[in-house]
Write a protein that holds these residues in place. Sequence first.
Motif, PDB file in Angstrom:
ATOM      1  N   LYS A  23       0.831  -1.215   0.000  1.00 51.54           N
ATOM      2  CA  LYS A  23       0.000   0.000   0.000  1.00 51.54           C
ATOM      3  C   LYS A  23       0.862   1.260   0.000  1.00 51.54           C
ATOM      4  CE  LYS A  23      -4.340  -1.519   1.777  1.00 51.54           C
ATOM      5  NZ  LYS A  23      -5.593  -0.848   1.960  1.00 51.54           N
ATOM      6  N   ILE A  24       1.982   1.207   0.695  1.00 46.46           N
ATOM      7  CA  ILE A  24       2.876   2.370   0.721  1.00 46.46           C
ATOM      8  C   ILE A  24       3.360   2.675  -0.692  1.00 46.46           C
ATOM      9  CG2 ILE A  24       5.162   3.171   1.476  1.00 46.46           C
ATOM     10  CD1 ILE A  24       4.578   1.606   4.146  1.00 46.46           C
ATOM     11  N   VAL A  25       3.749   1.660  -1.422  1.00 48.84           N
ATOM     12  CA  VAL A  25       4.305   1.853  -2.764  1.00 48.84           C
ATOM     13  C   VAL A  25       3.219   2.175  -3.792  1.00 48.84           C
ATOM     14  CG1 VAL A  25       5.550   0.719  -4.660  1.00 48.84           C
ATOM     15  CG2 VAL A  25       6.322   0.414  -2.306  1.00 48.84           C
ATOM     16  N   THR A  26       2.120   1.429  -3.774  1.00 46.58           N
ATOM     17  CA  THR A  26       1.107   1.577  -4.835  1.00 46.58           C
ATOM     18  C   THR A  26      -0.051   2.484  -4.477  1.00 46.58           C
ATOM     19  OG1 THR A  26      -0.113  -0.383  -4.111  1.00 46.58           O
ATOM     20  CG2 THR A  26       1.617  -0.711  -5.755  1.00 46.58           C
ATOM     21  N   GLY A  27      -0.217   2.801  -3.195  1.00 47.94           N
ATOM     22  CA  GLY A  27      -1.341   3.620  -2.768  1.00 47.94           C
ATOM     23  C   GLY A  27      -2.571   2.760  -2.540  1.00 47.94           C
ATOM     24  N   GLY A  28      -3.675   3.401  -2.256  1.00 43.53           N
ATOM     25  CA  GLY A  28      -4.900   2.666  -2.014  1.00 43.53           C
ATOM     26  C   GLY A  28      -6.046   3.604  -1.732  1.00 43.53           C
ATOM     27  N   ALA A  29      -7.237   3.028  -1.647  1.00 39.95           N
ATOM     28  CA  ALA A  29      -8.428   3.826  -1.378  1.00 39.95           C
ATOM     29  C   ALA A  29      -9.461   2.978  -0.657  1.00 39.95           C
ATOM     30  CB  ALA A  29      -9.005   4.356  -2.678  1.00 39.95           C
ATOM     31  N   GLY A  30     -10.231   3.640   0.199  1.00 39.97           N
ATOM     32  CA  GLY A  30     -11.356   2.998   0.842  1.00 39.97           C
ATOM     33  C   GLY A  30     -11.096   2.325   2.165  1.00 39.97           C
ATOM     34  N   THR A  31      -9.862   2.030   2.489  1.00 37.73           N
ATOM     35  CA  THR A  31      -9.563   1.327   3.730  1.00 37.73           C
ATOM     36  C   THR A  31      -9.806   2.212   4.952  1.00 37.73           C
ATOM     37  OG1 THR A  31      -7.894   0.031   2.574  1.00 37.73           O
ATOM     38  CG2 THR A  31      -7.779   0.021   4.971  1.00 37.73           C
ATOM     39  N   TRP A  32      -9.480   3.484   4.833  1.00 35.32           N
ATOM     40  CA  TRP A  32      -9.575   4.408   5.966  1.00 35.32           C
ATOM     41  C   TRP A  32     -10.538   5.558   5.700  1.00 35.32           C
ATOM     42  CZ3 TRP A  32      -7.422   3.157  10.530  1.00 35.32           C
ATOM     43  CH2 TRP A  32      -6.463   2.147  10.530  1.00 35.32           C
TER      44      TRP A  32
END
Length: 101
Positions: free
Chosen positions: A65-74
């Motif tokens: 997640k640090i490298v690729t990013g993400g959405a919706g978890t938080w």
Amino acid sequence: MKHILTIALLGSLAATPALANEALAKSKQCVACHAVDKKLVGPAYKDIAKRYAGQGDAAAKLAAKIVTGGAGTWGAVPMPANTQVNQAEALQLANWVLGLK
């Protein structure tokens, strides 16, 4: 005297990884959105550690997640990809975050 120096040396060695990873987080601009114990744009590192506690693959998940990013978890605010962080650094950061209590 020798024991005091040994204890001091061991204490400084034990603190070095935590400080080094905090320094890495600062150098990679992670602290622009995250803090150790309070929510900024993203969740507090301690909240992340609590959510992932006990998960065997947590460090690998967080590093990805640090490298690729993400959405919706938080929540609604996405985490952008961190292209300036390589995989080894991401794993160091993930392990540091997971070690926070």
